[in-house]
Design a protein around this motif. Structure first.
Motif, PDB file in Angstrom:
ATOM      1  N   UNK A 178      82.123  20.089  28.515  1.00 17.65           N
ATOM      2  CA  UNK A 178      81.826  19.786  27.639  1.00 17.65           C
ATOM      3  C   UNK A 178      80.053  20.232  27.778  1.00 17.65           C
ATOM      4  N   UNK A 179      79.780  19.199  29.696  1.00 19.64           N
ATOM      5  CA  UNK A 179      78.410  19.247  29.776  1.00 19.64           C
ATOM      6  C   UNK A 179      78.331  20.944  29.862  1.00 19.64           C
ATOM      7  N   UNK A 180      78.777  21.932  30.693  1.00 20.11           N
ATOM      8  CA  UNK A 180      78.716  23.301  31.235  1.00 20.11           C
ATOM      9  C   UNK A 180      78.337  24.377  29.784  1.00 20.11           C
ATOM     10  N   UNK A 239      71.616  20.929  33.377  1.00 25.38           N
ATOM     11  CA  UNK A 239      71.042  22.074  33.266  1.00 25.38           C
ATOM     12  C   UNK A 239      71.058  22.127  32.309  1.00 25.38           C
ATOM     13  N   UNK A 240      70.260  23.819  31.191  1.00 23.68           N
ATOM     14  CA  UNK A 240      70.273  23.513  29.420  1.00 23.68           C
ATOM     15  C   UNK A 240      70.740  25.478  29.681  1.00 23.68           C
ATOM     16  N   UNK A 241      71.137  25.929  30.941  1.00 21.86           N
ATOM     17  CA  UNK A 241      71.915  27.072  30.599  1.00 21.86           C
ATOM     18  C   UNK A 241      73.744  26.932  30.179  1.00 21.86           C
ATOM     19  N   UNK A 242      73.981  27.255  29.246  1.00 22.40           N
ATOM     20  CA  UNK A 242      75.533  27.759  29.419  1.00 22.40           C
ATOM     21  C   UNK A 242      76.165  28.179  30.580  1.00 22.40           C
ATOM     22  N   UNK A 295      79.397  30.015  31.304  1.00 20.67           N
ATOM     23  CA  UNK A 295      80.677  30.412  30.850  1.00 20.67           C
ATOM     24  C   UNK A 295      81.126  30.308  31.695  1.00 20.67           C
ATOM     25  N   UNK A 296      80.512  31.230  33.477  1.00 23.85           N
ATOM     26  CA  UNK A 296      80.876  31.741  34.557  1.00 23.85           C
ATOM     27  C   UNK A 296      82.294  30.422  35.229  1.00 23.85           C
ATOM     28  N   UNK A 297      81.362  29.748  35.483  1.00 22.59           N
ATOM     29  CA  UNK A 297      82.225  28.214  36.369  1.00 22.59           C
ATOM     30  C   UNK A 297      83.748  28.153  35.063  1.00 22.59           C
ATOM     31  N   UNK A 298      83.072  28.093  34.407  1.00 27.68           N
ATOM     32  CA  UNK A 298      83.977  28.078  32.631  1.00 27.68           C
ATOM     33  C   UNK A 298      85.521  28.083  32.667  1.00 27.68           C
ATOM     34  N   UNK A 350      87.200  25.804  23.816  1.00 27.04           N
ATOM     35  CA  UNK A 350      86.144  24.991  23.958  1.00 27.04           C
ATOM     36  C   UNK A 350      85.220  26.439  24.597  1.00 27.04           C
ATOM     37  N   UNK A 351      85.654  27.476  25.449  1.00 24.40           N
ATOM     38  CA  UNK A 351      85.087  28.561  25.406  1.00 24.40           C
ATOM     39  C   UNK A 351      84.655  29.138  23.775  1.00 24.40           C
TER      40      UNK A 351
END
Length: 204
Positions: free
Chosen positions: A31-33, A164-167, A169-172, A194-195
């Motif tokens: 959710x946070x990422x 972090x303000x940036x989404x 995607x890479x980690x998720x 979610x992605x």
């Protein structure tokens, strides 16, 4: 040409019903990422587990879930039409090892456990078999199963909640690939949803 405003209403498109504190940490991390208005339902903030055997009792008897009207009142940020949620999914995320009844366990996995409940069309069962720790080992996210005392710190270290303000995607996406490569779970289906949700929220 009308520009898409970044301040437009962002409906909640998913609710995760989590087994315990470890699942709660992973879902909060996702959710946070991805900066999603994702709703999460747990028992005592993950302190007491929700098990497959007790899931229908919650859905049938909790005033938050027993009727569409009550559900939409509780989660008012869900899009609805004619008194029913739209563009929405519910993801119970459960371990299978605390369900001794093979039939109930299989009914949960294939979704027939929810037959007759108004939420049936929205529900997608996520399973970790026999437990989340076995899945984590299979995904090579941990080298050994943590003790009960170590679980909280282990999952917080692996899945930190950031501001972090940036989404990210890479980690998720990496987490999605890890789960997808493990035959002990279908957790990747929740991550994939979610992605796609987050990508749909991107300003064009």
């Amino acid at each position: 040409m009308r520009l898409k405003s970044k301040f437009q209403c962002q409906y909640c498109k998913a609710l995760a019903v989590v087994h315990g504190a470890s699942e709660l940490q992973i879902v909060r991390y996702v959710k946070s990422m991805l900066h999603l208005p994702l709703e999460i339902y747990s028992r005592d903030n993950g302190g007491n587990s929700i098990q497959i055997n007790g899931l229908m009792n919650i859905l049938n008897n909790s005033s938050d879930f027993n009727k569409p009207k009550n559900f939409l009142k509780k989660y008012s940020n869900i899009e609805s039409k004619k008194g029913m949620p739209v563009n929405f999914k519910v993801f119970p995320i459960m371990d299978t090892d605390d369900c001794a009844d093979d039939e109930i366990r299989e009914d949960y996995i294939d979704g027939t456990l929810f037959d007759g409940h108004w939420m049936k069309p929205y529900l997608k069962s996520i399973y970790n078999s026999p437990s989340l720790e076995d899945v984590m080992l299979g995904c090579e996210l941990i080298e050994r199963k943590p003790s009960d005392k170590e679980k909280t710190s282990t999952y917080k270290e692996l899945f930190p909640i950031t501001n972090c303000n940036n989404t990210n995607y890479e980690e998720i996406e990496e987490l999605y690939n890890r789960f997808k490569g493990c035959n002990k779970t279908n957790f990747e289906l929740f991550i994939e949803y979610c992605l796609e949700w987050a990508r749909g929220n991107k300003i064009k």
